[in-house]
Design an enzyme around this catalytic site. Structure first.
Site, mmCIF file in Angstrom:
data_model
loop_
_atom_site.group_PDB
_atom_site.id
_atom_site.type_symbol
_atom_site.label_atom_id
_atom_site.label_comp_id
_atom_site.label_asym_id
_atom_site.label_seq_id
_atom_site.Cartn_x
_atom_site.Cartn_y
_atom_site.Cartn_z
ATOM 1 N N SER A 16 0.859 -1.171 0.064
ATOM 2 C CA SER A 16 0.060 0.122 -0.008
ATOM 3 C C SER A 16 0.775 1.371 -0.030
ATOM 4 O O SER A 16 1.739 1.558 0.643
ATOM 5 C CB SER A 16 -0.792 0.014 1.102
ATOM 6 O OG SER A 16 -1.510 1.362 1.396
ATOM 7 N N LYS B 185 -14.118 -3.742 3.280
ATOM 8 C CA LYS B 185 -14.531 -2.698 2.877
ATOM 9 C C LYS B 185 -16.220 -2.968 3.494
ATOM 10 O O LYS B 185 -16.731 -2.116 4.174
ATOM 11 C CB LYS B 185 -14.699 -1.974 1.727
ATOM 12 C CG LYS B 185 -13.233 -1.222 1.246
ATOM 13 C CD LYS B 185 -13.284 -0.611 0.028
ATOM 14 C CE LYS B 185 -12.248 0.222 -0.363
ATOM 15 N NZ LYS B 185 -12.355 0.941 -1.471
ATOM 16 N N ASP C 135 -14.320 7.319 -1.048
ATOM 17 C CA ASP C 135 -13.969 6.876 -2.382
ATOM 18 C C ASP C 135 -14.518 7.789 -3.328
ATOM 19 O O ASP C 135 -14.113 8.108 -4.398
ATOM 20 C CB ASP C 135 -14.274 5.547 -2.633
ATOM 21 C CG ASP C 135 -13.290 4.354 -1.977
ATOM 22 O OD1 ASP C 135 -11.932 4.883 -1.884
ATOM 23 O OD2 ASP C 135 -13.927 3.289 -1.848
ATOM 24 N N LYS D 1 -24.929 -8.587 -11.646
ATOM 25 C CA LYS D 1 -24.103 -7.797 -10.437
ATOM 26 C C LYS D 1 -24.560 -6.200 -11.199
ATOM 27 O O LYS D 1 -24.703 -5.318 -10.048
ATOM 28 C CB LYS D 1 -22.738 -7.949 -10.580
ATOM 29 C CG LYS D 1 -21.989 -7.793 -9.285
ATOM 30 C CD LYS D 1 -20.618 -8.454 -9.119
ATOM 31 C CE LYS D 1 -19.925 -7.707 -8.433
ATOM 32 N NZ LYS D 1 -18.346 -8.455 -8.625
#
Ligand code: ATR
Length: 288
Positions: A15, A66, A102, A155
């Site tokens: 990260s 998340k 986000d 989806k």
């Protein structure tokens, strides 16, 4: 006492968030440190209990946690609730509060590249995962006409069902869905690549039929093309977009501005130009 923050992910080792947030704290003169929290899904409960006990003041949350962290929150913001994903946690008076930056990052990346208003803009989002969901939320909030195209139709349909009722009062916004193969039916003002294709299938893979963007360009249609993937910085789609003379936004921009919003959530301070620039430099260094 120094505050403590971290990136909760698995794997979290690569990260860029520690470099970016530590640079921000330093530039802002905030006494805090930010570290990597490499936590397997089966260890999440123990970790979140430790956090609630004061081990951390705040977290960035990334894949695959998340959605799972929602169960441990005492409170979640309306945006995170609607998106069904938390990427930011703050510990306030012993309570865990989850939110989502986000969508803020995606909107800010668009605005900083010169998009003044999204009202009525035709936007195609490729993908229907967590990232696409957050971006669609932000765009609907701004009253854009959004089409979500995904490899798996079910989806995309679920995303549309979940989000379409949210901003009913927003007269000019709309949300439709379809399969990526149907891209030829659309002439968007803005095209956003929000799948993980370059990671899952490599950069030889193709998200759109070759010639789609050059075909549009021949008709004088040149969408602004944004890819949320930041490695490689110029993805195959952005390469094709540049070839068709479209303006592009690289994935590091969304990463930067979602981090800026996290900094503001944790510290309660506005990120000054100096702070944002320090974050940008750290990001650039990390991507070299
Ligand atoms: P994220 O949280 O990063 O959005 P995710 O929720 O796992 O990740 O979603 C990944 C998205 O990338 C999905 O839209 C997925 O499509 P499917 O729903 O059909 O699985 C998309 N995706 C991943 N690899 C892909 C590929 N090779 N081609 C097209 N779409 C792909």
């Amino acid at each position: 006492m120094s505050s403590k923050y971290g990136i909760l992910a698995y794997p979290a080792g690569h990260s860029l968030s520690p470099a970016v947030h530590n640079a921000a704290f330093k530039a802002a003169g905030v006494d805090a440190e930010y570290e990597v929290c490499d936590v397997k899904p089966e260890d999440l409960e123990v970790f979140m209990n430790e956090m609630k006990g004061g081990a951390y003041d705040g977290l960035s949350v990334s894949s695959p946690h998340k959605e799972a962290v929602i169960d441990f929150m005492d409170n979640i913001s309306p945006d995170a609730y609607d998106i069904r994903a938390v990427n930011t946690v703050v510990l306030k008076k012993g309570k865990l509060i989850g939110s989502n930056t986000d969508w803020v990052g995606a909107l800010e990346a668009l605005k900083r590249s010169g998009v003044e208003s999204l009202v009525g803009k035709k936007v195609v989002i490729l993908g229907a995962g967590g990232a696409a969901r957050a971006i669609a939320y932000g765009l609907l909030k701004e009253r854009a006409h959004v089409v979500v195209l995904n490899r798996t139709m079910d989806k995309a349909q679920k995303l549309a069902n979940d989000l379409s009722g949210l901003f009913k009062g927003n007269a000019s916004g709309s949300l439709r869905f379809g399969a990526i193969e149907g891209i030829g039916n659309f002439e968007p003002d803005i095209l956003i690549q929000a799948t993980s294709i370059w990671t899952t299938s490599g950069t030889e893979a193709q998200i759109l039929p070759s010639g789609y963007l050059t075909g549009l360009a021949r008709e004088g249609v040149r969408p602004l093309v944004m890819d949320i993937v930041y490695k490689p910085r110029i993805t195959p789609l952005l390469f094709a977009a540049e070839d068709a003379d479209c303006d592009v936004i690289t994935g590091d921009k969304m990463l930067l501005y979602q981090a800026v919003a996290q900094f503001e959530t944790w510290t309660g301070k506005k990120a000054t130009k100096k702070v944002v620039e320090a974050m940008e430099v750290a990001l650039k260094e990390g991507l070299k």
